[in-house]
Motif scaffolding. Structure first.
Motif, PDB file in Angstrom:
ATOM      1  N   ARG A  90       0.969  -1.302   0.006  1.00 37.23           N
ATOM      2  CA  ARG A  90       0.239   0.095  -0.005  1.00 37.23           C
ATOM      3  C   ARG A  90       0.850   1.038  -0.113  1.00 37.23           C
ATOM      4  N   PRO A  91       0.304   2.305  -0.842  1.00 37.45           N
ATOM      5  CA  PRO A  91      -0.688   2.217  -1.782  1.00 37.45           C
ATOM      6  C   PRO A  91      -0.360   1.439  -2.966  1.00 37.45           C
ATOM      7  N   TRP A  92      -1.673   1.014  -3.763  1.00 40.57           N
ATOM      8  CA  TRP A  92      -1.471  -0.189  -4.690  1.00 40.57           C
ATOM      9  C   TRP A  92      -0.388   0.094  -5.669  1.00 40.57           C
ATOM     10  N   TRP A  93      -0.247   1.231  -6.117  1.00 37.80           N
ATOM     11  CA  TRP A  93       0.673   1.647  -7.258  1.00 37.80           C
ATOM     12  C   TRP A  93       2.118   1.408  -7.055  1.00 37.80           C
ATOM     13  N   ARG A  94       2.567   1.196  -5.792  1.00 41.13           N
ATOM     14  CA  ARG A  94       3.923   0.953  -5.433  1.00 41.13           C
ATOM     15  C   ARG A  94       4.572  -0.256  -5.929  1.00 41.13           C
ATOM     16  N   ASN A  95       3.628  -1.331  -6.066  1.00 41.50           N
ATOM     17  CA  ASN A  95       3.743  -2.755  -6.378  1.00 41.50           C
ATOM     18  C   ASN A  95       4.327  -2.396  -7.720  1.00 41.50           C
ATOM     19  N   PHE A  96       4.090  -1.737  -8.638  1.00 45.33           N
ATOM     20  CA  PHE A  96       4.445  -1.601  -9.897  1.00 45.33           C
ATOM     21  C   PHE A  96       5.811  -1.068 -10.226  1.00 45.33           C
ATOM     22  N   PHE A  97       6.532  -0.956  -9.009  1.00 44.99           N
ATOM     23  CA  PHE A  97       7.880  -0.593  -8.827  1.00 44.99           C
ATOM     24  C   PHE A  97       8.756  -1.183  -7.820  1.00 44.99           C
ATOM     25  N   ASN A  98       8.115  -1.924  -6.858  1.00 39.79           N
ATOM     26  CA  ASN A  98       9.070  -2.490  -5.726  1.00 39.79           C
ATOM     27  C   ASN A  98       8.616  -4.067  -5.641  1.00 39.79           C
ATOM     28  N   SER A  99       7.385  -4.514  -6.373  1.00 42.48           N
ATOM     29  CA  SER A  99       6.993  -5.924  -6.111  1.00 42.48           C
ATOM     30  C   SER A  99       7.651  -6.746  -7.426  1.00 42.48           C
ATOM     31  N   THR A 100       8.547  -7.640  -7.042  1.00 39.90           N
ATOM     32  CA  THR A 100       9.250  -8.718  -8.024  1.00 39.90           C
ATOM     33  C   THR A 100       8.251  -9.231  -8.794  1.00 39.90           C
ATOM     34  N   LEU A 101       7.178  -9.780  -8.304  1.00 40.19           N
ATOM     35  CA  LEU A 101       5.837 -10.393  -8.991  1.00 40.19           C
ATOM     36  C   LEU A 101       5.209  -9.537  -9.770  1.00 40.19           C
ATOM     37  N   THR A 102       4.721  -8.198  -9.254  1.00 40.64           N
ATOM     38  CA  THR A 102       4.115  -7.318 -10.151  1.00 40.64           C
ATOM     39  C   THR A 102       4.882  -6.736 -11.230  1.00 40.64           C
ATOM     40  N   VAL A 103       5.846  -6.440 -11.106  1.00 38.22           N
ATOM     41  CA  VAL A 103       6.800  -5.900 -12.101  1.00 38.22           C
ATOM     42  C   VAL A 103       7.011  -6.995 -13.121  1.00 38.22           C
ATOM     43  N   GLN A 104       7.473  -8.392 -12.922  1.00 42.71           N
ATOM     44  CA  GLN A 104       7.743  -9.159 -13.885  1.00 42.71           C
ATOM     45  C   GLN A 104       6.397  -9.642 -14.760  1.00 42.71           C
ATOM     46  N   PHE A 105       5.119  -9.620 -13.892  1.00 39.10           N
ATOM     47  CA  PHE A 105       3.854  -9.923 -14.443  1.00 39.10           C
ATOM     48  C   PHE A 105       3.401  -8.835 -15.646  1.00 39.10           C
ATOM     49  N   THR A 106       3.707  -7.296 -15.040  1.00 41.50           N
ATOM     50  CA  THR A 106       3.543  -6.281 -16.054  1.00 41.50           C
ATOM     51  C   THR A 106       4.404  -6.277 -17.180  1.00 41.50           C
ATOM     52  N   HIS A 107       5.524  -6.754 -16.933  1.00 40.00           N
ATOM     53  CA  HIS A 107       6.640  -6.966 -18.309  1.00 40.00           C
ATOM     54  C   HIS A 107       6.136  -7.799 -19.195  1.00 40.00           C
ATOM     55  N   ARG A 108       5.532  -9.065 -18.721  1.00 34.38           N
ATOM     56  CA  ARG A 108       5.083  -9.976 -19.502  1.00 34.38           C
ATOM     57  C   ARG A 108       3.778  -9.572 -20.392  1.00 34.38           C
ATOM     58  N   MET A 109       2.672  -8.727 -19.577  1.00 37.29           N
ATOM     59  CA  MET A 109       1.534  -8.591 -20.213  1.00 37.29           C
ATOM     60  C   MET A 109       1.951  -7.306 -21.209  1.00 37.29           C
ATOM     61  N   ILE A 110       2.797  -6.410 -21.032  1.00 35.48           N
ATOM     62  CA  ILE A 110       3.226  -5.476 -22.000  1.00 35.48           C
ATOM     63  C   ILE A 110       3.865  -6.083 -23.322  1.00 35.48           C
ATOM     64  N   ALA A 111       4.591  -7.155 -22.811  1.00 34.00           N
ATOM     65  CA  ALA A 111       5.290  -7.864 -24.263  1.00 34.00           C
ATOM     66  C   ALA A 111       4.069  -8.473 -25.083  1.00 34.00           C
ATOM     67  N   TYR A 112       3.336  -9.263 -24.507  1.00 26.66           N
ATOM     68  CA  TYR A 112       1.806  -9.722 -25.081  1.00 26.66           C
ATOM     69  C   TYR A 112       1.142  -8.746 -25.924  1.00 26.66           C
ATOM     70  N   THR A 113       1.096  -7.547 -25.133  1.00 29.75           N
ATOM     71  CA  THR A 113       0.088  -6.386 -25.859  1.00 29.75           C
ATOM     72  C   THR A 113       0.993  -5.802 -27.147  1.00 29.75           C
ATOM     73  N   LEU A 114       2.362  -5.708 -26.910  1.00 26.38           N
ATOM     74  CA  LEU A 114       3.098  -5.213 -28.039  1.00 26.38           C
ATOM     75  C   LEU A 114       3.006  -6.334 -29.222  1.00 26.38           C
ATOM     76  N   PHE A 115       3.141  -7.696 -29.034  1.00 27.33           N
ATOM     77  CA  PHE A 115       3.054  -8.533 -30.090  1.00 27.33           C
ATOM     78  C   PHE A 115       1.657  -8.526 -30.718  1.00 27.33           C
ATOM     79  N   VAL A 116       0.576  -8.492 -29.758  1.00 26.79           N
ATOM     80  CA  VAL A 116      -0.799  -8.119 -30.663  1.00 26.79           C
ATOM     81  C   VAL A 116      -0.826  -6.933 -31.415  1.00 26.79           C
ATOM     82  N   VAL A 117      -0.389  -5.762 -31.041  1.00 24.30           N
ATOM     83  CA  VAL A 117      -0.327  -4.795 -31.630  1.00 24.30           C
ATOM     84  C   VAL A 117       0.411  -4.536 -33.017  1.00 24.30           C
ATOM     85  N   ALA A 118       1.643  -5.056 -32.900  1.00 25.87           N
ATOM     86  CA  ALA A 118       2.595  -5.271 -33.927  1.00 25.87           C
ATOM     87  C   ALA A 118       1.732  -5.984 -35.085  1.00 25.87           C
ATOM     88  N   LEU A 119       1.209  -7.187 -34.575  1.00 25.33           N
ATOM     89  CA  LEU A 119       0.655  -8.026 -35.650  1.00 25.33           C
ATOM     90  C   LEU A 119      -0.473  -7.286 -36.298  1.00 25.33           C
TER      91      LEU A 119
END
Length: 364
Positions: free
Chosen positions: A252-281
């Motif tokens: 808490r606050p929730w947004w700190r997880n996007f910078f401090n949590s290893t799980l949240t940061v790696q998960f976000t990195h994966r999700m952006i990768a999937y999004t990039l692949f789809v948008v590029a296609l």
């Protein structure tokens, strides 16, 4: 990077080729510095030099006494006490040389940029818009040096590694400088004509570029947190494709997880990768179905190919817990993706007369 092509081309015609060659050398040196910086991070070498000496620091220790002094300085920081107690002088020299090479490359870029720039200024022929942009690049280079030391300082007192926030800023600033140089070089190219495409293709090329920068930022956070060393399964992460929300947002606050949590940061990195692949296609499908210029189709095809390769490399890097070879390959391919995204966003142009029949089904 927002000046028009004509503004950038305000230099006289004879001066463009030497300027492009010079800027190309600077861009190549930045890439080398980024790769060596990646190796410095992966080998935990970044804190081996505990002082910032912009001039005298260009020389390495030249005597046994000088080596002992450097090693003694390193022994005073938390990383040595908590991670490397008992390290030999020979082992220290290994990490020292990585950091010294990184700093020397960065300093060399400043000299390789400044002296030819002064020559071109004295010779004349640089347009006012180009001169402003080049001065800005030089200022950003100086700022990058200060940010680099600001990053290193974060790991000298209370941490065993540098701050992931500062690492990400340092990395992103280097990429912004590199991108501005690539953009300027294309503006100076004699045959850098715009490729006609649909308005939607132009928009998605810019969205792709923005997403690439966002992905690179989160990649730096993953590196700074050593998040690639854990959750080494794919496509599941921590037991599922999408982890429970209470694990993703436990801080808490929730947004700190996007910078401090290893799980949240790696998960976000994966999700952006999937999004990039789809948008590029979708971007590739759009330029093909809308009968865009051949250059637009080729650019989208190369970008899609590089994006696909990067996804595969990223998965293997994760599954093998980021060995140095794969980690550096992943970073190098990311720079290739960024370069292709920059060129595609730069080349695409929409005109009112462009036929847009058949576009709607392309992205439905």
């Amino acid at each position: 990077m927002t000046h028009t092509l004509d503004e950038t081309r305000s230099a006289t015609t004879p001066s463009r080729r030497p300027i492009r060659i010079w800027l190309g050398i600077v861009a190549a040196m930045i890439v080398c510095t980024l790769i060596v910086g990646g190796a410095t991070r992966l080998t935990e070498s970044g804190l081996s030099i505990t002082e910032w000496k912009p001039v005298s620091g260009m020389l390495p220790p030249l005597s046994a006494q000088a080596w002992d002094a450097e090693f003694d300085a390193y022994k005073k920081i938390p990383q040595y006490r908590e991670m490397n107690t008992g390290m030999s002088l020979s082992e220290f020299k290994t990490i020292f040389w990585w950091e010294w090479a990184h700093r020397l490359l960065a300093r060399s870029i400043g000299a390789v940029f400044l002296f030819p720039f002064l020559y071109f200024l004295m010779r004349g022929g640089l347009g006012s818009a180009l001169k402003r942009r080049l001065w800005m690049l030089f200022a950003l280079g100086g700022l990058q040096g200060a940010v680099g030391w600001w990053m290193v300082k974060s790991g000298l007192t209370a941490r065993v590694s540098v701050s992931q926030y500062r690492l990400a800023i340092h990395f992103l600033l280097a990429l912004l400088i590199f991108s501005a140089i690539v953009w300027t070089m294309r503006g100076l190219a004699p045959h850098a004509a715009k490729a006609v495409a649909s308005a939607r293709a132009v928009l998605t090329s810019k969205i792709l570029l923005g997403l690439v920068f966002l992905q690179l930022y989160f990649g730096a956070l993953v590196a700074g947190l050593r998040a690639g060393k854990i959750y080494n399964t794919w496509p599941e992460i921590d037991g599922g494709f999408i982890p429970p929300l209470d694990q993703l947002f436990f801080e808490r606050p929730w947004w700190r997880n996007f910078f401090n949590s290893t799980l949240t940061v790696q998960f976000t990195h994966r999700m952006i990768a999937y999004t990039l692949f789809v948008v590029a296609l979708l971007h590739l499908v759009d330029v093909i179905r809308s009968k865009a210029s051949p250059a637009a189709i080729r650019g989208a095809g190369w970008l899609m190919a590089a994006m696909s390769l990067q996804v595969v490399i990223g998965i293997f890097t994760l599954l093998h817990q980021v060995p140095i070879s794969l980690g550096l390959l992943h970073q190098a391919t990311a720079i290739v993706v960024l370069t292709l995204a920059l060129l595609q966003a730069n080349r695409l142009h929409h005109t009112q007369g462009f036929a847009e029949q058949g576009l709607a089904p392309a992205l439905r």
